[in-house]
Design a protein around this motif. Structure first.
Motif, PDB file in Angstrom:
ATOM      1  N   GLU A  32       0.854  -1.186   0.000  1.00 28.94           N
ATOM      2  CA  GLU A  32       0.000   0.000   0.000  1.00 28.94           C
ATOM      3  C   GLU A  32       0.889   1.235   0.000  1.00 28.94           C
ATOM      4  N   VAL A  33       0.318   2.347  -0.467  1.00 28.00           N
ATOM      5  CA  VAL A  33       1.054   3.607  -0.540  1.00 28.00           C
ATOM      6  C   VAL A  33       0.228   4.702   0.126  1.00 28.00           C
ATOM      7  N   ILE A  34       0.910   5.538   0.910  1.00 28.50           N
ATOM      8  CA  ILE A  34       0.277   6.704   1.528  1.00 28.50           C
ATOM      9  C   ILE A  34       1.162   7.907   1.238  1.00 28.50           C
ATOM     10  N   PHE A  35       0.614   8.881   0.535  1.00 30.52           N
ATOM     11  CA  PHE A  35       1.334  10.110   0.224  1.00 30.52           C
ATOM     12  C   PHE A  35       1.049  11.145   1.306  1.00 30.52           C
ATOM     13  N   MET A  82      -3.652   6.282  -0.895  1.00 30.20           N
ATOM     14  CA  MET A  82      -4.402   7.470  -0.504  1.00 30.20           C
ATOM     15  C   MET A  82      -3.432   8.605  -0.215  1.00 30.20           C
ATOM     16  N   PHE A  83      -3.964   9.825  -0.226  1.00 21.94           N
ATOM     17  CA  PHE A  83      -3.237  11.035   0.139  1.00 21.94           C
ATOM     18  C   PHE A  83      -3.771  11.537   1.471  1.00 21.94           C
ATOM     19  N   ILE A  84      -2.866  11.948   2.372  1.00 17.67           N
ATOM     20  CA  ILE A  84      -3.263  12.654   3.586  1.00 17.67           C
ATOM     21  C   ILE A  84      -2.636  14.036   3.513  1.00 17.67           C
ATOM     22  N   HIS A 116      -7.919  11.566   0.833  1.00 22.64           N
ATOM     23  CA  HIS A 116      -8.717  11.054  -0.283  1.00 22.64           C
ATOM     24  C   HIS A 116      -7.944   9.970  -1.012  1.00 22.64           C
ATOM     25  N   VAL A 117      -8.681   9.188  -1.788  1.00 20.07           N
ATOM     26  CA  VAL A 117      -8.060   8.225  -2.687  1.00 20.07           C
ATOM     27  C   VAL A 117      -7.990   8.859  -4.072  1.00 20.07           C
ATOM     28  N   ILE A 118      -7.335   8.192  -5.018  1.00 18.32           N
ATOM     29  CA  ILE A 118      -6.959   8.912  -6.227  1.00 18.32           C
ATOM     30  C   ILE A 118      -7.402   8.218  -7.514  1.00 18.32           C
ATOM     31  N   GLY A 119      -7.386   9.009  -8.572  1.00 19.27           N
ATOM     32  CA  GLY A 119      -7.794   8.577  -9.892  1.00 19.27           C
ATOM     33  C   GLY A 119      -8.512   9.721 -10.584  1.00 19.27           C
ATOM     34  N   VAL A 120      -8.891   9.487 -11.829  1.00 17.05           N
ATOM     35  CA  VAL A 120      -9.497  10.547 -12.629  1.00 17.05           C
ATOM     36  C   VAL A 120     -10.778  10.020 -13.281  1.00 17.05           C
ATOM     37  N   LEU A 167     -12.197  19.537   8.889  1.00 18.55           N
ATOM     38  CA  LEU A 167     -11.792  18.130   8.920  1.00 18.55           C
ATOM     39  C   LEU A 167     -12.639  17.408   7.894  1.00 18.55           C
ATOM     40  N   THR A 168     -12.039  17.010   6.798  1.00 16.51           N
ATOM     41  CA  THR A 168     -12.855  16.593   5.671  1.00 16.51           C
ATOM     42  C   THR A 168     -12.197  15.465   4.885  1.00 16.51           C
ATOM     43  N   ILE A 169     -12.964  14.905   3.980  1.00 19.82           N
ATOM     44  CA  ILE A 169     -12.422  14.046   2.942  1.00 19.82           C
ATOM     45  C   ILE A 169     -12.646  14.756   1.612  1.00 19.82           C
ATOM     46  N   GLU A 170     -12.083  14.193   0.561  1.00 19.32           N
ATOM     47  CA  GLU A 170     -12.354  14.681  -0.785  1.00 19.32           C
ATOM     48  C   GLU A 170     -12.738  13.507  -1.666  1.00 19.32           C
ATOM     49  N   THR A 171     -13.422  13.830  -2.740  1.00 18.22           N
ATOM     50  CA  THR A 171     -13.753  12.795  -3.706  1.00 18.22           C
ATOM     51  C   THR A 171     -12.502  12.410  -4.497  1.00 18.22           C
ATOM     52  N   THR A 172     -12.583  11.296  -5.177  1.00 14.90           N
ATOM     53  CA  THR A 172     -11.452  10.755  -5.929  1.00 14.90           C
ATOM     54  C   THR A 172     -11.004  11.735  -7.008  1.00 14.90           C
ATOM     55  N   HIS A 173      -9.713  12.082  -6.985  1.00  8.86           N
ATOM     56  CA  HIS A 173      -9.200  12.984  -8.019  1.00  8.86           C
ATOM     57  C   HIS A 173      -7.677  12.904  -8.090  1.00  8.86           C
ATOM     58  N   HIS A 174      -7.138  13.345  -9.168  1.00  7.11           N
ATOM     59  CA  HIS A 174      -5.737  13.515  -9.577  1.00  7.11           C
ATOM     60  C   HIS A 174      -4.895  12.240  -9.545  1.00  7.11           C
TER      61      HIS A 174
END
Length: 326
Positions: A77-80, A164-166, A96-100, A148-155
């Motif tokens: 697994e990867v965490i940025f 995921m990105f934190i 958030h998790v990632i993708g386009v 304190l939030t999440i974001e939808t899948t992007h980039h």
């Protein structure tokens, strides 16, 4: 070959390096051989590595495979560790998790990294770490200032491993905040068992029966910060995969006035492809779990909502309200 969690710090991102410094400052790390001119560390008690990547990361594809090839470790697994930018400039802790999803032409490179129409497997720790981040933000007394939030899948970037990105946001005046970085260091330390505990959000640690009883939210619709999907995370202990914003669900109503959203052909547009790839990717990250859709119902017109529900039924994905995820 050792299977490891890979934490990636971007040397060109102060919000990333301040998180990396906070984590290294807690001790328990041994420096190892550099990878692609970036320093690396390995934890002394857990299979966790840090890679201090020398460049920006959004366009740096397959970093998991590149690290594995150079280090001899298998990346599970990867965490940025990253910064968050927003036009509002409002301070935030977000992940958030990632993708386009939803962008076209499918297969072309996207503006902010990744491949249009493609997504990266979501890191199963996403939901548990959001809940732990809320607690950490209170512990470090930043809740009066930070959203304190999440974001939808992007980039981007594009990877094969669950990712995921934190992030610390949302402007230069906040990116270097050490109190925010210490809050995230709490989450990482407990989340990966660096504090001696069992960790948080480790899907692989569940038995088959525990997985079968676990609800995994595929969020569909709503704004970029997904307030209605966040409400599910706050009110339940569900897991979470991809969250798809309304802007990734472009849909054209058929011109035929006799068209019935319950029985007619599904509307054209990128929405169907976006939901299909996000559902498949979420199932990939949560084998044996029950993937369920949560709709931001108010973000859809009636005919759009019925089309989405029809597609979910076709994909054998139940659609539920908050109580269904408990």
């Amino acid at each position: 070959m050792e299977s490891v969690t890979l934490l990636i710090v971007s040397a060109e991102d102060i919000a990333s390096t301040v998180q990396g410094d906070a984590l290294l400052g807690r001790g328990g790390w041994n420096e190892a051989d550099p990878v692609e001119e970036g320093r690396t560390w390995r934890h002394t008690s857990q299979p966790v590595h840090i890679w201090w990547f020398p460049e920006r990361v959004l366009w740096a594809d397959q970093l998991d495979e590149r690290y594995a090839a150079a280090s001899g470790a298998q990346v599970r697994e990867v965490i940025f560790l990253s910064r968050h930018s927003a036009a509002s400039g409002r301070p935030s802790l977000t992940l958030h998790v990632i993708g386009v999803p939803g962008e076209s032409p499918v297969g072309e490179s996207a503006e902010y990294g990744g491949i249009k129409g493609a997504v990266v497997p979501p890191n199963p720790r996403f939901a548990a770490w959001y809940r732990r981040m809320v607690q950490a933000a209170h512990d470090h007394a930043v809740t009066d200032e930070f959203d304190l939030t999440i974001e939808t899948t992007h980039h981007g970037p594009s990877l094969s491993s669950p990712t995921m990105f934190i992030e610390i946001g949302s402007s230069e005046s906040h990116w270097g905040r050490t109190d925010a970085a210490e809050a995230w260091a709490d989450v990482i330390s407990e989340g990966l068992g660096l504090d001696g505990g069992p960790g948080l959000g480790d899907w692989h640690a569940l038995s088959d029966s525990e997985r079968a009883q676990s609800k995994v939210m595929l969020g569909i619709g709503g704004g970029h910060y997904a307030p209605r999907h966040i409400d599910v995370l706050r009110r339940t202990n569900c897991w979470a995969g991809h969250q798809i914003a309304s802007y990734a669900l472009e849909m054209q109503r058929p011109e035929d006035e006799s068209w019935d959203p319950q029985t007619g052909d599904l509307p054209e547009g990128q929405w169907e492809h976006a939901i299909r790839v996000c559902a498949e990717s979420t199932r990939q990250s949560f084998p044996g779990g029950e993937v369920m859709a949560h709709l931001d119902r108010k973000s859809f017109k009636g005919w759009q909502r019925r089309a989405v529900i029809r597609l979910c039924e076709e994909l054998d994905i139940p659609v539920g309200r908050t109580a269904a995820f408990e």
